[in-house]
Design an enzyme around this catalytic site. Sequence first.
Site, PDB file in Angstrom:
ATOM      1  N   LYS A  43       0.809  -1.229   0.000  1.00 12.42           N
ATOM      2  CA  LYS A  43       0.000   0.000   0.000  1.00 12.42           C
ATOM      3  C   LYS A  43       0.839   1.274   0.000  1.00 12.42           C
ATOM      4  O   LYS A  43       0.305   2.369  -0.135  1.00 12.42           O
ATOM      5  CB  LYS A  43      -0.889   0.027   1.253  1.00 12.42           C
ATOM      6  CG  LYS A  43      -2.003  -0.982   1.234  1.00 12.42           C
ATOM      7  CD  LYS A  43      -2.790  -0.962   2.518  1.00 12.42           C
ATOM      8  CE  LYS A  43      -2.130  -1.770   3.608  1.00 12.42           C
ATOM      9  NZ  LYS A  43      -2.143  -3.223   3.416  1.00 12.42           N
ATOM     10  N   VAL A  91      -6.390  -2.867  -1.372  1.00 11.87           N
ATOM     11  CA  VAL A  91      -7.604  -2.643  -0.588  1.00 11.87           C
ATOM     12  C   VAL A  91      -8.456  -3.914  -0.631  1.00 11.87           C
ATOM     13  O   VAL A  91      -8.809  -4.389  -1.709  1.00 11.87           O
ATOM     14  CB  VAL A  91      -8.438  -1.469  -1.157  1.00 11.87           C
ATOM     15  CG1 VAL A  91      -9.708  -1.267  -0.322  1.00 11.87           C
ATOM     16  CG2 VAL A  91      -7.631  -0.185  -1.192  1.00 11.87           C
ATOM     17  N   ALA A 130      -7.729  -7.003  -0.080  1.00  8.75           N
ATOM     18  CA  ALA A 130      -7.072  -8.220  -0.584  1.00  8.75           C
ATOM     19  C   ALA A 130      -7.687  -8.652  -1.913  1.00  8.75           C
ATOM     20  O   ALA A 130      -7.703  -7.888  -2.864  1.00  8.75           O
ATOM     21  CB  ALA A 130      -7.134  -9.326   0.460  1.00  8.75           C
ATOM     22  N   LEU A 151     -10.758  -9.095  -2.785  1.00  6.62           N
ATOM     23  CA  LEU A 151     -12.111  -8.622  -3.127  1.00  6.62           C
ATOM     24  C   LEU A 151     -12.056  -7.578  -4.247  1.00  6.62           C
ATOM     25  O   LEU A 151     -11.168  -6.736  -4.268  1.00  6.62           O
ATOM     26  CB  LEU A 151     -12.780  -7.983  -1.901  1.00  6.62           C
ATOM     27  CG  LEU A 151     -13.029  -8.895  -0.700  1.00  6.62           C
ATOM     28  CD1 LEU A 151     -13.649  -8.086   0.439  1.00  6.62           C
ATOM     29  CD2 LEU A 151     -13.933 -10.051  -1.091  1.00  6.62           C
ATOM     30  N   GLU A 179      -1.422  -8.351  13.226  1.00  5.82           N
ATOM     31  CA  GLU A 179       0.008  -8.225  12.969  1.00  5.82           C
ATOM     32  C   GLU A 179       0.712  -8.694  14.238  1.00  5.82           C
ATOM     33  O   GLU A 179       0.104  -8.730  15.316  1.00  5.82           O
ATOM     34  CB  GLU A 179       0.358  -6.749  12.706  1.00  5.82           C
ATOM     35  CG  GLU A 179      -0.237  -6.165  11.427  1.00  5.82           C
ATOM     36  CD  GLU A 179       0.313  -6.817  10.162  1.00  5.82           C
ATOM     37  OE1 GLU A 179       1.537  -7.053  10.111  1.00  5.82           O
ATOM     38  OE2 GLU A 179      -0.477  -7.106   9.247  1.00  5.82           O
ATOM     39  N   ASP A 199      -3.292   1.571   8.789  1.00  5.82           N
ATOM     40  CA  ASP A 199      -3.465   0.718   7.627  1.00  5.82           C
ATOM     41  C   ASP A 199      -4.798   1.016   6.924  1.00  5.82           C
ATOM     42  O   ASP A 199      -4.866   1.119   5.697  1.00  5.82           O
ATOM     43  CB  ASP A 199      -3.429  -0.731   8.139  1.00  5.82           C
ATOM     44  CG  ASP A 199      -3.315  -1.707   7.027  1.00  5.82           C
ATOM     45  OD1 ASP A 199      -2.319  -1.615   6.285  1.00  5.82           O
ATOM     46  OD2 ASP A 199      -4.229  -2.539   6.878  1.00  5.82           O
ATOM     47  N   LYS A 209      -5.745   2.737   3.118  1.00  6.30           N
ATOM     48  CA  LYS A 209      -6.712   2.207   2.153  1.00  6.30           C
ATOM     49  C   LYS A 209      -7.718   3.285   1.764  1.00  6.30           C
ATOM     50  O   LYS A 209      -8.120   3.381   0.600  1.00  6.30           O
ATOM     51  CB  LYS A 209      -7.430   0.983   2.735  1.00  6.30           C
ATOM     52  CG  LYS A 209      -6.488  -0.210   2.897  1.00  6.30           C
ATOM     53  CD  LYS A 209      -7.139  -1.359   3.639  1.00  6.30           C
ATOM     54  CE  LYS A 209      -6.132  -2.485   3.848  1.00  6.30           C
ATOM     55  NZ  LYS A 209      -6.595  -3.505   4.787  1.00  6.30           N
ATOM     56  N   GLY A 233      -5.656 -12.375   4.599  1.00  2.00           N
ATOM     57  CA  GLY A 233      -5.213 -13.774   4.610  1.00  2.00           C
ATOM     58  C   GLY A 233      -4.409 -14.075   3.360  1.00  2.00           C
ATOM     59  O   GLY A 233      -4.697 -13.548   2.297  1.00  2.00           O
TER      60      GLY A 233
END
Length: 816
Positions: free
Chosen positions: A576, A606, A608, A610, A664, A675, A679, A794
Site C-alpha cells: 500500500k 484494498v 485483498a 475482493l 500483525e 493501515d 486504504k 489472509g
Amino acid sequence: MIVHKFGGSSLADAAGFERVGDIVLGAGGPKAVVVSAMHGVTNALVAIVEAAAARDEAYRERLRALRLRHREAAETLFGPGGAAPIVRAIEGDFGDLEDVLRAAWILRDASPGTFDMVTGYGEIWSARLFAALLQARGAAADWLNARDVLVVQPTGAVPEVDWAETRRRLGIWEETHAPRPDPLVITGFVAETADGVPATLGRNGSDYSASIFGALLEAEEIHIWSDVDGVMSADPRFVPDAVLLDSISYHEASELAYFGAKILHPATMGPAVERSIPVRIRNTFDPEGPGTRIHVSGSRQMVKGLSTVEAVALVNVEGTGLAAVPDMTDRLFTALREAGIITLMVSQGSSQHSICIVVPQADAARTKAVLERCFYAERHQGQIQTIEVDGNCTLLALVGDGMAGLPGVAARFFGALGRAGVNIRAIAQGSSERNISVVVERPDSVRALRAAHSGLYLSPQSLSIGVIGTGTVGSTLLDQLQARVDPLREELGMDLRVRAIATSRKMHLADRRVDLGAWRETLAEGQDFDLDAFLAHVQTDSLPHALIIDCTASDDLARRYVEWLDRGIHVVTPNKKAGSADYAFYEALRQASRKGSAHFLYETTVGAGLPILQTLRDLIQTGDQVARIEGVLSGTLSYLFNSFDGSRRFSEVVAEARQKGFTEPDPRDDLSGLDVARKVVILAREMGLRTELADIDLQGLIPPGLEEGSVDDFLERLRDHDEAIATLFEEAKGRGEHLRFVGSIDSSGKATVRLESLPGSHALSRLRSTDNLVQFATERYTPNPLIVQGPGAGPEVTAGGIFSDILRLGAYLAGA
Ligand code: ADP
Ligand code: ASP
Ligand code: MG
C-alpha cells in the site's frame, strides 16, 4: 545407404569417438561416415600455418600440442600397445606437415594450396582414428581420403564440384577397394583441384562433404550429427528460448545457413536437392531425439529461423544526382565483382537517391576504395555526394517459406526491434518473401536477435517475472503459480515465467525459469540480494515483457516503481505504500503507467482479493457519480468488534486474536488505524480526489501513552482501558446499535477512520468473522448502496488477488 556426418563438436576427445562409434555401429544398413577434425583442430592448424608464414616461432609449440592431443586420443582408444600402428601413421603425417610448414617459413608465405593442405590434416587424423576404432570393434571399415577423389574448382564463395571427374575417380577407388568397406569412413572438408592442388570446402565444409558423398553414393538419407537437438529457431548460444524446428525446406535451410546459422554449411543443400535426398540434423548427445528433417517442403510454420552475420559493413552511396547517373547499379556491381567482393544485401529506395549494400567487414576498406575509383567522375561533378562505409554492423535475417503472402510478419519483426530500442540501419526483403534482412549496429546484435525471436516465437503474453518478498503472501503466491503455470500456458497461451525470487537478503536468478517446486531450497542457497542485478535479470531481451511483483511492505521499494514503469517493467503489488504516499509521488506513478507501455496493478492493496478498486473504477468510468464510500477495511478490526460482545474484556479479545494469527505481530499496527487510513487514501484517489494521508480524520484505538513499549507490556496496560470500551459498547447496545471500526470518504473529500456506533439495520452491523465490507453510495446505487463483502485478508485470498492482477495484465498484453 545412409551417409552420417560427425562434426568436431561430436569428436572432441576419445570419449567422443567412442560415443560416435556406438551410434554408427548401432545404426542398421550400409553406411558411410564423413568426419571432420577434432574440435578446435582446424582453428589450431589455421593459426599454425599463419604463424609459420609470419615467421612466428610459436607455431612449433602449437604443433607439438596438436601432436600430443592426437597421440593421447589414440592411446586412450587403443591402449599403449594397440595404438602403435595408428600413432605411427599420424606421426608420418606430422612429418609431412613439418616439411610443408618449413617451406612456408622459408618463403614467408603460404599459397592457397599450402594453406588448404595444412588445414585439412585434422580430418585425415580423425578418419584414421575412427576407422581404426571401428576395425577394433570388428567392423569391415576402411577410410577414404576425399583428396583422392573429390575434385573441385575453387571459384566464388563456395567451391564447385567437378562431378564427372569425381565420379570417375571414385569408381577407380572403389575398384581397388572392392567390396566397398562398411562403414566407409570419409574425410570431410578436404578436396583437390583438377591439377592436384590441395583444396578445402571452406569452414564448416564437412557438412557440404556429407551432402556431396550422399549424392555420389546415392544415399537414401544424410544425417548430420552435432551438439544441438537440430536446427533451432536461432543459435541457442545466444537465444536461450530457441525452439527446435521439426521440419524445414531445403530453401529455408539454405537461407539460414547463408545468413550465418553455423549449424550448416551454406552449400550443403545443393547436392541433396538435386536428388531430393532428405537431410536430418541430429544430436550426438541425444541420439534418440527427433532432430530436424530437411526436405522439399518444411512444416507450415510461418517463420522458421533467425540468424545473424556478424562483422559486416554497411556501404551507402548517396547523391541527389544519382538517378541521372547512367548504369549506376550496373557499374557498381561490376566493380565489386571484379574486385572479388561479395555483396550480402542490397537495398535501394525507389527515388534512387541512394543505394545501400552490405559487404563482409573484412572488405570494408577495399569496397570504399573500389567505389571511389568507380564513381570518381560523379564524385567530382557532384552527382554523388557521399560514399560512406560503416564497418561495425550485423546483418540479422528472418527466414521462412510461410512468410510469402502473409501480412503482418514484418510488423511483428520491426515492432519487436523497436520495443527493444534497436535502431535499424537498412532493410531488405527479397520478392520471394522468404527472407527479411535488416542491418543493425554490432553492439545491438544479440539484443536484436533475442528481441526479434521473442516477438516472433513467443506469445505476447510471455512474462519474465521477478517476485520480491517471500513472506506468507509471497510464498503462497509462488505456490499458487506452481499449480497453474502449465495449464495457463496450455489453455491460454500465457507463459508466466518466474525467473527471479528475492527477499531483502537473498535472491535466486534463473536463466529460463525458477523451479517452483523447489524455490525455498534454491533461494536459501542463493546469492546476496542486489536490486539492480535483480531488475536487469528480470528485464531480459529474450522475453517480450518483464513484471516485478512486490510482496513486501517496503517503502523503499515502492519509491522505485516510477523508475521501473519508466523502464517498461510492469508492477503488480499488494504493497500500500506507493498508493498512499504523498500525492506528488502518486501522480508521477499514475503518469508513468498511463504514458508508458508498462502497467501498474494494485487491486489487492484494498480488501485483498475482493474486487473493490476494480468495481469503483468501473462505476466511475461508466459515468456513475460516487457520493460516499464507507466500510470495514481491516480483517483484524472486523474480527475484534464482531467478536466483542461485552461478555469478555476487550484486551482479552485482542490477545486471543493475536494468538490466532489474525493480527500483525504487534497488534498496535492494526489498532492504530493507519493501515485503514492508507486504504481510504487509495480509494479517495481512485475517486479522483487529491487526498493525502494527513487529510484523514484518524482516530485510532491505541490509548495515549501506550504507543511505545513491548507487545506484552501493551497488552497488559490495555486492560486499564477495557472499562472505557465496555461502556461504549453498553451504550451502543442500549440504543440497539453496534460498534464498528469504519473508514469513509465522501465526494467532498471528507474522510474519517474511527470507531462508530451503527444502527442494527446498517449493513456493517451484520458483519461476521474477519470479513471486509465496502459500500458504494452512488447516483445509480441509491437508495440501496452497492456492497462488496467477503474475507479481506489472509495469504490465500491476497495471493489469489495478486494472481488475478497478473492475469489481467496478460489480457492487456494480448490485446496490445
Ligand atoms: P559441428 O562441429 O558439429 O559441425 P558446429 O559448431 O559447426 O558443429 O555447429 C553447431 C553449432 O551451431 C551449435 O552448437 C549452435 O551453437 C550453432 N548454431 C547456430 N545457429 C544455429 C541454429 N539455428 N540451430 C542450431 N544450432 C545453431
Ligand atoms: N573442420 C572444418 C572446420 O572446422 C570443417 C568442419 O568442421 O565442418 O571448419
Ligand atoms: Mg559445423
